[in-house]
Write a protein that holds these residues in place. Structure first.
Motif, short mmCIF file in Angstrom:
data_model
loop_
_atom_site.label_atom_id
_atom_site.label_comp_id
_atom_site.label_asym_id
_atom_site.label_seq_id
_atom_site.Cartn_x
_atom_site.Cartn_y
_atom_site.Cartn_z
N THR A 15 49.66 7.82 82.17
CA THR A 15 48.71 8.23 82.93
C THR A 15 47.39 6.31 83.48
N PRO A 16 46.45 6.40 84.62
CA PRO A 16 45.25 5.48 84.05
C PRO A 16 44.66 5.93 83.25
N LEU A 36 45.89 0.66 76.47
CA LEU A 36 47.39 -0.22 77.09
C LEU A 36 47.90 -0.46 78.49
N ASP A 37 47.86 -1.78 78.13
CA ASP A 37 48.31 -3.07 79.30
C ASP A 37 49.05 -2.75 80.06
N GLU A 38 50.17 -2.39 79.50
CA GLU A 38 51.47 -2.20 80.32
C GLU A 38 51.98 -0.29 79.63
N ILE A 39 52.73 -0.29 80.86
CA ILE A 39 53.45 1.05 80.44
C ILE A 39 54.71 0.46 79.52
N PRO A 40 54.79 0.82 78.78
CA PRO A 40 56.23 0.67 77.99
C PRO A 40 57.45 0.61 78.23
N ALA A 41 58.51 0.09 78.64
CA ALA A 41 59.71 0.15 78.52
C ALA A 41 60.49 1.24 78.68
N PRO A 92 48.54 12.59 68.59
CA PRO A 92 48.34 11.44 69.75
C PRO A 92 49.18 10.45 68.55
N PRO A 93 49.40 9.05 69.45
CA PRO A 93 50.02 7.99 69.27
C PRO A 93 49.35 7.36 68.05
N THR A 94 49.61 6.77 67.33
CA THR A 94 49.12 6.07 66.10
C THR A 94 49.03 4.52 66.49
N GLY A 95 49.70 4.08 67.41
CA GLY A 95 49.79 2.56 67.79
C GLY A 95 50.52 2.28 68.61
#
Length: 269
Positions: free
Chosen positions: A207-208, A216-221, A266-269
């Protein structure tokens, strides 16, 4: 004796998996997951009532989607799910415009300020519980007669935070756990009225707010299965399934769009 209830055809499968021709209400529909759900439903041919606390926000979404030449339509309504009068007005507007509702998506919510529980002010606790849990009750209660009259589907937005509990998100974790419990309870109570009640329990979704949080610049594929962040439309696809006749023997359940199993770290990277 046939081993299936009917011979499947391509058209019957497509119809069963669709929400075309249905009337849906999506709270918190101005951005993020709620907007993605509205977009998905409209593209499938449903008429969708979207609401948020700010009329201009839902007006902008409705204008864009109604101009996109899709089979469904969007009605924007200003509504604060914590205000019973506002929620009653939402129900009245929906019935006046469409005659009733077939699908209710309780998506409105918010995490609040966060912090260790002993530092959470009572007012902050109350506001998070009110918008996430009481708001779900308010809207569901307001549409109860319409849903139970002809059967329908309710899909609530819970959270993996409600399953595992997350440090410094005590009010939000508690509220979303309550949404999951309410889902199971209502599924039992309303099954006799042919109303199915399920929930989605998203993990980290782009989400924003989450994209800003993690830079994040892009939403993951979608093709990348081994990832820690999903897209709002992936949640919307799960909601569409639960709302459709393809999920006719599914009620009181929670689908978790989370990617590989985790404990909501939380995501690590």
């Amino acid at each position: 004796m046939p081993v299936t209830d009917e011979l499947r055809t391509t058209e019957s499968v497509r119809t069963r998996s669709s929400v075309a021709g249905q009337t849906a209400v999506v709270t918190g529909g101005s951005s993020g997951i709620g907007r993605a759900i509205a977009e998905t439903f409209v593209a499938d041919g449903a008429d969708v009532v979207i609401c948020s606390r700010t009329q201009a926000d839902v007006d902008a979404v409705a204008e864009e989607l109604n101009a996109a030449d899709r089979p469904g339509s969007v009605l924007p309504v200003e509504c604060d799910v914590t205000d019973r009068d506002s929620v009653d007005a939402l129900a009245e507007a929906t019935v006046e415009e469409f005659g009733g509702v077939d699908i209710l998506v309780n998506n409105a919510g918010g995490t609040g300020e966060g912090g260790p529980l002993h530092e959470v002010a009572p007012d902050d606790w109350d506001s998070v519980i009110e918008v996430n849990l009481t708001g779900t009750y308010n809207v569901t209660h307001a549409f109860a007669d319409s849903l139970r009259e002809n059967g329908g589907a309710v899909v609530n937005t819970a959270s993996m935070a409600g399953r595992y509990g997350v440090a410094e998100m005590g009010p939000y974790s508690a509220a979303k756990a309550g949404v999951s419990a309410l889902t199971r309870t209502l599924a039992v109570e309303w099954s006799v009225d042919d109303v199915r009640v399920n929930a989605v329990e998203p993990g980290f979704i782009a989400t924003p707010a989450v994209r800003e949080w993690f830079g994040l610049d892009e939403i993951p594929a979608r093709s990348d299965v081994d990832r820690e962040i999903g897209s709002p439309h992936e949640v919307a696809d799960a909601v569409r399934f639960l709302a459709s006749d393809a999920a006719s023997f599914i009620t009181g359940q929670t689908i978790s769009p989370t990617g590989p199993p985790n404990t909501f770290e939380p995501p690590t990277g």
